[in-house]
Design an enzyme around this catalytic site. Structure first.
Site, PDB file in Angstrom:
ATOM      1  N   GLU B  80       0.822  -1.197   0.000  1.00  0.00           N
ATOM      2  CA  GLU B  80       0.000   0.000   0.000  1.00  0.00           C
ATOM      3  C   GLU B  80       0.857   1.248   0.000  1.00  0.00           C
ATOM      4  O   GLU B  80       0.354   2.360   0.130  1.00  0.00           O
ATOM      5  CB  GLU B  80      -0.989   0.110   1.158  1.00  0.00           C
ATOM      6  CG  GLU B  80      -0.768  -0.693   2.364  1.00  0.00           C
ATOM      7  CD  GLU B  80      -1.879  -0.472   3.362  1.00  0.00           C
ATOM      8  OE1 GLU B  80      -2.331  -1.482   3.913  1.00  0.00           O
ATOM      9  OE2 GLU B  80      -2.274   0.686   3.616  1.00  0.00           O
ATOM     10  N   CYS B 112      -3.516  -4.569   3.424  1.00  0.00           N
ATOM     11  CA  CYS B 112      -2.464  -5.420   3.966  1.00  0.00           C
ATOM     12  C   CYS B 112      -2.375  -6.796   3.337  1.00  0.00           C
ATOM     13  O   CYS B 112      -1.502  -7.580   3.717  1.00  0.00           O
ATOM     14  CB  CYS B 112      -2.637  -5.586   5.475  1.00  0.00           C
ATOM     15  SG  CYS B 112      -2.499  -4.031   6.354  1.00  0.00           S
ATOM     16  N   HIS B 234      -2.428 -12.374   9.818  1.00  0.00           N
ATOM     17  CA  HIS B 234      -2.048 -10.962   9.665  1.00  0.00           C
ATOM     18  C   HIS B 234      -1.947 -10.338  11.056  1.00  0.00           C
ATOM     19  O   HIS B 234      -2.762 -10.620  11.936  1.00  0.00           O
ATOM     20  CB  HIS B 234      -3.079 -10.232   8.815  1.00  0.00           C
ATOM     21  CG  HIS B 234      -2.844  -8.746   8.778  1.00  0.00           C
ATOM     22  ND1 HIS B 234      -1.632  -8.214   8.391  1.00  0.00           N
ATOM     23  CD2 HIS B 234      -3.632  -7.708   9.113  1.00  0.00           C
ATOM     24  CE1 HIS B 234      -1.712  -6.895   8.465  1.00  0.00           C
ATOM     25  NE2 HIS B 234      -2.906  -6.560   8.904  1.00  0.00           N
TER      26      HIS B 234
END
Lengths: 382, 348, 130
Positions: B80, B112, B234
């Site tokens: 990103e 992400c 994550h």
């Protein structure tokens, strides 16, 4: 080859000359030189200038100068070798007269640095763009690396560097045309702001405007114009690898050594014959390295020589009696010619408070970039 | 079976502690560290970005694979914080790695999870037989707004995975992707910092997608959590991955090796990929590994991998994640951190 | 830095492509058409291995406009394993740590950004080993 003499000189003060543009500067200096000898007709013009284009957007200085001197029609050539532009222009003029191609040649050096250009970037164009400047090195940074290498190998100290600045300011205080006419102490030098370690502000020559001009003619005709001609005995020019990384020994100025060797040889003189010298102290370390490359002292011992006062007025070999680039100023393209003028005044006995008594043989060493080019001239009183 | 033939990671050497940031904003450092389970995070230098991180990770992946870069037929980078808004990161990285010009390149973006997307597509191209080798990279140098919760976690780093059909270090057993339109976190064009929906980023976003993707892949592979040696999710902060792991039935020991967020921070597209690299740094032959990413917006990619006996052989060819996390590093003051992250306003 | 000039330098800046002179074996970086040592014009293509030692260095305090935010930064002449020398910034350390003889590796970094939305210029910097 004929013998060549300098018959007249002219020079603006060096400094921040807000009232004068590039063309004002060279006209002022040239007029002084021409009028001193009755404004003779000039056969050729050489003008040394590092970067009229980048500083003020003006290239094509040869015809511009001829035009503004009222000499349109006269052949004129702009010569560039970074900070050695002036000295190399002098050499070109010298060779033209020596070869018999011209009799009266006007050699000028001029630079206008204070008109708002990004001076750091312009000066950096004397270094290797692709491999040095791209990565973030600055001009002072290159000399700083040379200084560190010299200090590591020979034990040269920061005090030695400061001693050069102190001496040159002491001389410059006696020079009415110098940019800085005040003395400085070693302490002031060593506490001035850091530019690139170990070089501080007062180890570095300033940003200056100025112009210097000499008139050349064959020695056999010199006395038509002046009672005190000074002969250019010899000239030597040399190059060295452009990038500092490409030089085998960063502590030694090969181009200076080669140029000096050529000038000594063709002039039939040795280093010990030189009684007064102007050397290229763009940074204090440059003066120390130049002294060694000119064989005024052994490699590594220039710091000692300076500390002992041998390069000050009254010493064994007075160096930079004009104040050097540090105190007199360094309008880049003008410096080489200004150095010649100081030697001429010394040899004519016209150096006033800066006079080296009975000087008959002098030397001027001018250098470009971090030492990629250097030109040496030897002068004598006739 | 296609799988990972080389992997590598890179984490910048600068750090700033949660404590230093908390003090700046008058927050209680102990409460922050407890609440987010974050100690410190990596900070990129002014000379580091997604491209430089990808080059370092990519070099390591090629070293471990022992593959001639000219044989890599595709390169994808998910981030990103691509340095250009228009001009791919992938082309710079490919040239630096000696890949191309016969190569397909695209930059990926999905908050992400852009890194695992790049991996998913790279794998698919190899499986289809269209290219011999393909690289997927997740790397980021994302920003956290000053005095916002994300400032404690937004960090820099990334991992690269080279996929191929032979001399595989970890087979890809299965993949699964779960995606919906969930506006939990976004950044509009021209904005410097992202914005987020506060607590909305939890249950409806992170937890929903991570659990859906993981349950579905476990279902598809008919594997129980206990079958896995390692799992990594994550890591937007220290708490979420441990909570979701527990919710899904994984034990703390299974999560430990991949759980590097407390000293690395959240490297966004590099987060679970770097966690996976940390696992590959230790896994032994036949270990089952689960990775589930999460990208706001929102979606999760899940992979089940099995380590092979080649892994131990190739591992020493490049630095491990923990050696970079624990190795030579510099701790910054908040002022230095703000300078490096270009949070200080200059004239346009 | 204008784009075409930057683009031409990509092989030498990104991949450290160098040339080994067939005559005197010297490794020249960046590549040249004429060997500076022996004048030879035949070369083998090669790449620098990204390891070397500091020859000399400085710390730049007064930086060019583009790099002002990074100042003070260390710069060094680094000699690589192959004997080639290059001028690079030294990153990821206290500038005062940079000393002659220090072992370094070369890492891919952003060297400068052209201002006013210009291109990003990449290359290598030295990073101390260990």
């Amino acid at each position: 080859m004929r013998d060549v003499a300098i018959i007249s000189t002219g020079m603006t003060p060096f400094g921040e000359l807000w009232q004068s543009g590039l063309r004002d500067l060279f006209v002022q200096a040239a007029r002084e030189a021409l009028m001193a000898v009755g404004s003779p007709s000039v056969d050729a013009i050489y003008v040394g200038n590092m970067s009229g284009g980048q500083f003020v957007g003006q290239e094509h200085l040869g015809p511009l100068m001829a035009d503004h001197l009222g000499l349109a029609g006269v052949p004129a050539t702009r010569v560039e070798s970074a900070c050695a532009s002036g000295g190399v222009a002098l050499r070109c003029g010298f060779l033209e007269v020596a070869a018999g191609a011209s009799d009266l040649v006007l050699v000028a050096g001029v630079e206008k640095m204070n008109d708002g250009a990004d001076v750091t970037n312009v000066l950096a164009s004397a270094a290797d763009q692709e491999t040095e400047v791209y990565h973030g090195i600055t001009f002072p940074g290159l000399y700083a690396m040379i200084a560190r290498a010299h200090m590591a190998r020979y034990g040269t100290t920061e005090e030695d560097l400061a001693a050069v600045s102190v001496k040159n300011h002491m001389h410059g205080a006696r020079n009415p045309r110098a940019q800085f006419r005040s003395e400085v102490t070693a302490e002031q030098v060593m506490t001035s702001s850091m530019v690139a370690e170990p070089l501080r502000l007062l180890h570095c020559s300033p940003v200056s405007d100025g112009a210097a001009v000499v008139l050349l003619c064959p020695l056999e005709r010199a006395r038509e114009f002046t009672d005190a001609p000074v002969r250019i005995r010899s000239s030597g020019l040399a190059t060295a690898p452009m990038a500092l990384a490409d030089r085998a020994d960063p502590t030694f100025l090969d181009a200076v050594s080669l140029a000096a060797g050529r000038a000594y040889k063709s002039g039939g003189v040795t280093p010990s014959d030189i009684q007064v010298a102007e050397v290229h102290d763009c940074f204090s370390i440059a003066e120390l390295c130049a002294l060694e490359a000119l064989c005024f002292t052994e490699r590594g011992s220039a710091g000692e020589l300076t500390r002992a006062g041998e390069t000050a007025l009254g010493g064994r070999i007075p160096v930079n009696t004009s104040g050097g680039l540090k105190s007199k100023g360094h309008p880049v393209g003008a410096t080489g010619v200004a150095q010649a003028i100081e030697i001429v005044e010394q040899l004519r006995g016209e150096a006033g408070e800066r006079q080296v008594p009975d000087a008959t043989v002098g030397l001027a060493q001018n250098m470009g970039g971090s030492g990629a080019s250097s030109v040496v001239h030897i002068f004598e009183r006739v | 079976m296609a799988g990972i033939v080389g992997y590598g990671a890179f984490i910048p050497r600068n750090r700033v502690t949660a404590e230093e940031i908390a003090k700046q904003w008058g927050k209680d450092p102990a409460a922050i560290r407890r609440g987010l389970l974050l100690e410190e995070k990596s900070v990129p230098g002014l000379d580091e970005d997604t491209i430089t991180i990808s080059v370092a990770a990519g070099r390591a992946a090629l070293e471990r694979a022992g593959v001639d870069p000219q044989r890599v037929g595709a390169l994808y980078i998910g981030s990103e914080s691509h340095p250009y808004a228009v001009k791919p990161s992938g082309t710079v990285v490919a040239e630096a790695l000696g890949i191309g010009p016969e190569v397909h390149i695209a930059d990926f973006e999905f908050a992400c999870k852009a890194g695992t997307e790049a991996m998913f597509v790279a794998l698919g191209l190899v499986e289809s037989g269209r290219v011999e080798y393909a690289m997927g990279i997740g790397a980021d140098t994302s920003q956290g707004a000053p005095n916002d919760a994300l400032e404690y976690s937004a960090s820099a780093g990334g991992a690269a995975f080279l996929f191929g059909g032979q001399h595989v270090l970890a087979d890809v057993v299965e993949t699964y992707s779960y995606t919906s339109d969930t506006p939990d976190f976004w950044r509009r064009e021209g904005q410097f910092y992202p914005r987020h929906g506060g607590r909305f980023t939890g249950e409806p976003a992170y937890f929903r997608h991570v659990t859906a993707a993981t349950r579905a892949i476990l279902d598809k592979t008919r594997l129980e959590p206990a079958a896995f040696r390692y799992a990594v999710f994550h890591m937007p902060n220290g708490k979420f991955p441990l909570a979701v792991g527990k919710q899904l039935g994984f034990k703390r020991e299974q999560l430990e090796v991949g759980w590097i967020v407390s000293t690395m921070g959240n490297t966004y597209s590099g987060s679970s990929p770097t966690g996976l690299a940390a696992i590959l740094d230790e896994a032994t032959a036949d270990d089952l590994i689960l990775i589930t990413s999460f990208g706001s917006g929102a979606g999760s990619d899940s992979f089940v991998l099995r380590a092979t006996d080649l892994l131990a052989d190739r591992r020493p060819r490049a630095p491990t994640v923990r050696s970079m996390l624990g190795g030579r590093r510099r701790y910054l003051t908040y002022g230095e951190y703000a300078k490096y992250r270009e949070k200080i306003i200059l004239n346009a | 830095m204008p784009s075409p000039r930057y683009w031409r330098e990509i092989p030498s800046r990104y991949r450290l492509e160098a040339a080994a002179c067939r005559g005197c074996k010297r490794v020249i970086y960046p590549k040249r058409q004429i060997c500076p040592q022996c004048g030879g014009v035949e070369f083998e293509a090669t790449r620098l291995a990204r390891r070397g030692r500091v020859v000399t260095s400085t710390v730049v305090h007064v930086a060019p406009t583009d790099l002002q935010m990074e100042a003070p930064y260390a710069m060094a002449v680094v000699e690589t394993e192959e004997g080639a020398r290059l001028m690079v910034q030294v990153a990821d350390c206290d500038p005062s740590e940079v000393l002659p003889g220090m072992e370094v590796t070369l890492e891919f970094r952003l060297i400068r950004k052209e201002d006013h939305g210009g291109i990003l210029c990449y290359g290598h910097k030295a990073v101390p080993v260990g």
